[in-house]
Design a protein around this motif. Structure first.
Motif, short mmCIF file in Angstrom:
data_model
loop_
_atom_site.label_atom_id
_atom_site.label_comp_id
_atom_site.label_asym_id
_atom_site.label_seq_id
_atom_site.Cartn_x
_atom_site.Cartn_y
_atom_site.Cartn_z
N THR A 198 34.13 36.04 44.78
CA THR A 198 33.53 37.08 44.05
C THR A 198 33.08 38.49 44.64
N ASP A 199 32.31 38.28 45.79
CA ASP A 199 31.95 39.19 46.56
C ASP A 199 32.90 39.99 47.39
N SER A 200 33.89 39.01 47.86
CA SER A 200 34.85 39.57 48.62
C SER A 200 35.81 40.59 47.61
N TYR A 201 35.95 40.01 46.58
CA TYR A 201 36.85 40.97 45.33
C TYR A 201 36.21 41.87 45.08
N TYR A 202 34.89 42.13 44.97
CA TYR A 202 34.38 43.27 44.62
C TYR A 202 34.23 44.28 45.77
N HIS A 203 34.04 43.91 46.90
CA HIS A 203 34.16 44.98 47.99
C HIS A 203 35.50 45.50 48.15
N GLN A 204 36.48 44.83 47.92
CA GLN A 204 37.87 45.54 48.02
C GLN A 204 38.08 46.20 46.60
N ASN A 205 37.51 45.83 45.69
CA ASN A 205 37.79 46.49 44.39
C ASN A 205 37.25 47.71 44.42
N GLU A 206 36.01 47.96 45.23
CA GLU A 206 35.27 49.22 45.33
C GLU A 206 36.33 50.05 46.17
N LEU A 207 36.78 49.56 47.05
CA LEU A 207 37.97 50.39 47.84
C LEU A 207 39.12 50.89 47.03
N PHE A 208 39.54 50.03 46.32
CA PHE A 208 40.66 50.38 45.43
C PHE A 208 40.25 51.55 44.53
N HIS A 209 39.21 51.42 43.84
CA HIS A 209 38.66 52.63 42.99
C HIS A 209 38.56 53.87 43.81
N ALA A 210 38.05 53.83 44.90
CA ALA A 210 37.62 54.87 45.77
C ALA A 210 38.82 55.52 46.18
N LEU A 211 40.06 54.68 46.48
CA LEU A 211 41.11 55.51 46.78
C LEU A 211 41.78 56.20 45.78
N ILE A 212 41.61 55.61 44.29
CA ILE A 212 42.19 56.70 43.35
C ILE A 212 41.29 57.70 43.20
N LEU A 249 37.89 37.37 37.20
CA LEU A 249 38.55 37.80 38.52
C LEU A 249 39.97 38.19 38.11
N LYS A 250 40.61 37.10 37.50
CA LYS A 250 42.04 37.07 37.04
C LYS A 250 42.32 38.25 36.17
N GLN A 251 41.55 38.49 35.25
CA GLN A 251 41.85 39.54 34.29
C GLN A 251 41.66 40.91 34.80
N SER A 252 40.56 41.09 35.82
CA SER A 252 40.49 42.37 36.64
C SER A 252 41.69 42.61 37.41
N MET A 253 42.12 41.36 37.89
CA MET A 253 43.21 41.58 38.87
C MET A 253 44.55 42.08 38.07
N ALA A 254 44.80 41.47 37.01
CA ALA A 254 45.97 41.92 35.97
C ALA A 254 45.88 43.29 35.72
N GLU A 255 44.58 43.83 35.50
CA GLU A 255 44.49 45.21 35.07
C GLU A 255 44.96 46.26 36.39
N HIS A 256 44.22 45.70 37.66
CA HIS A 256 44.62 46.43 38.75
C HIS A 256 46.00 46.62 38.96
N GLN A 257 46.86 45.45 38.57
CA GLN A 257 48.29 45.71 38.63
C GLN A 257 48.73 46.60 37.72
N ALA A 288 41.23 37.41 47.36
CA ALA A 288 39.74 36.85 46.94
C ALA A 288 39.68 36.02 45.65
N VAL A 289 40.85 36.39 44.73
CA VAL A 289 40.93 35.93 43.45
C VAL A 289 41.32 34.43 43.60
N SER A 290 42.23 34.07 44.46
CA SER A 290 42.85 32.87 44.91
C SER A 290 41.42 32.09 45.81
N ALA A 291 40.64 32.68 46.29
CA ALA A 291 39.59 31.94 46.89
C ALA A 291 38.36 31.74 45.98
#
Length: 232
Positions: free
Chosen positions: A124-138, A172-180, A118-121
C-alpha cells in the motif's frame, strides 16, 4: 517495499501518521521532538522535517513557543475538503484530455505500471507514492499553473487520509481499475469522460465516507465487511 528512494523524514512522517490514526497520539496531543527523535533513533532534524510535512497536510498544528499538536479534522471539514479535491481533479483531467502530450501519456502509463506492481505485491505504501505521482502528472498536464498549485496544495492537505483509505480490503485493485479508466479517457481525448471518472475516483461521499471514518476509528486495520469504496 517497491518504493525505496525516500527521505528518512518522509518515513518518519508516515510512521507518525500511523501512530495518530491508531490512537497512540490522540487529537490535541503535543508531539515532542526530543521524544520522537529517541523513539525513531534519529537526530531532531528529520523529526522536525517530518512534523513540517505533517503541518502542511494539516494533521498537526505548529504553534509558536508552544509546540506541535495533533489536529484531526472533523467529519464535516473532511468531507468538504474531499468534495473540493474531487472537483479540482475533475477539472484537471478534463483539461488534460485535450492538452496532455504523448511523452506525458507514456510517463503516466509507466507510473501506472508501477502502481500495478505495488498492487501485485500488496504494498500500500509504494502504491500510494506512485499514486501521488500519477495524480500530480495529470495536474501538470492540465496546462494551468494556478490550478496545478491549488491541486497540489489540497493533495498535501489530504495526503494522510487518502493514504489511509488504501488499507481497506479490496481498495488497491479497485483504485488500479479506476486509474486505467482515467488513462483510457485521456488517450481517447474524452474530456467529459476523464472528468467523470476522476471525480468518482476522488470523491468520498455517503457509504465511502463512512468507510473512511471507520478506518480512522480503527487505526486503518481494514474493512470488517462488505465492499470497499474507490480509492483516490
Amino acid at each position: 517495499m517497491l518504493f525505496m528512494d525516500r527521505k528518512r523524514s518522509d518515513i518518519i512522517a508516515d510512521d507518525i501518521e500511523g501512530l495518530i490514526f491508531d490512537g497512540t497520539f490522540a487529537d490535541g496531543a503535543r508531539l515532542d521532538e526530543v521524544q520522537l527523535a529517541e523513539r525513531f533513533s534519529v537526530s531532531r532534524t528529520p523529526v522536525r522535517e517530518a512534523l513540517q510535512r505533517l503541518a502542511l497536510s494539516g494533521l498537526v498544528d505548529q504553534i509558536p513557543r508552544r509546540g506541535v499538536f495533533v489536529r484531526q479534522p472533523g467529519p464535516v471539514e473532511l468531507i468538504e475538503m474531499f468534495e473540493v479535491m474531487a472537483e479540482l481533479e475533475a477539472v484537471c483531467a478534463r483539461l488534460a484530455a485535450s492538452r496532455i502530450s504523448d511523452d506525458a501519456l507514456a510517463r503516466l502509463e509507466s507510473t501506472n505500471a508501477r502502481c500495478a506492481e505495488a498492487v501485485s505485491a500488496n504494498d500500500t505504501d509504494s502504491y500510494y507514492h506512485q499514486n501521488e505521482l500519477f495524480h500530480a502528472l495529470i495536474y501538470e498536464q492540465a496546462g494551468n499553473g494556478f490550478l496545478q498549485q491549488e491541486a497540489l496544495r489540497l493533495q498535501r492537505r489530504l495526503r494522510p487520509f487518502r493514504r489511509m483509505q488504501l488499507r481497506a480490503r479490496g481498495r488497491l485493485k479497485q483504485s488500479m481499475a479506476e486509474h486505467q479508466a482515467v488513462v483510457h479517457a485521456l488517450k481517447d481525448g474524452d474530456a467529459a469522460g476523464a472528468a467523470d471518472v476522476m471525480r468518482s475516483h476522488v470523491a468520498v461521499q455517503g457509504e465511502k465516507f463512512h468507510h473512511l471514518l471507520g478506518l480512522l476509528k480503527t487505526g486503518g486495520r481494514g474493512n470488517a465487511g462488505g465492499g470497499a469504496p474507490s480509492t483516490p
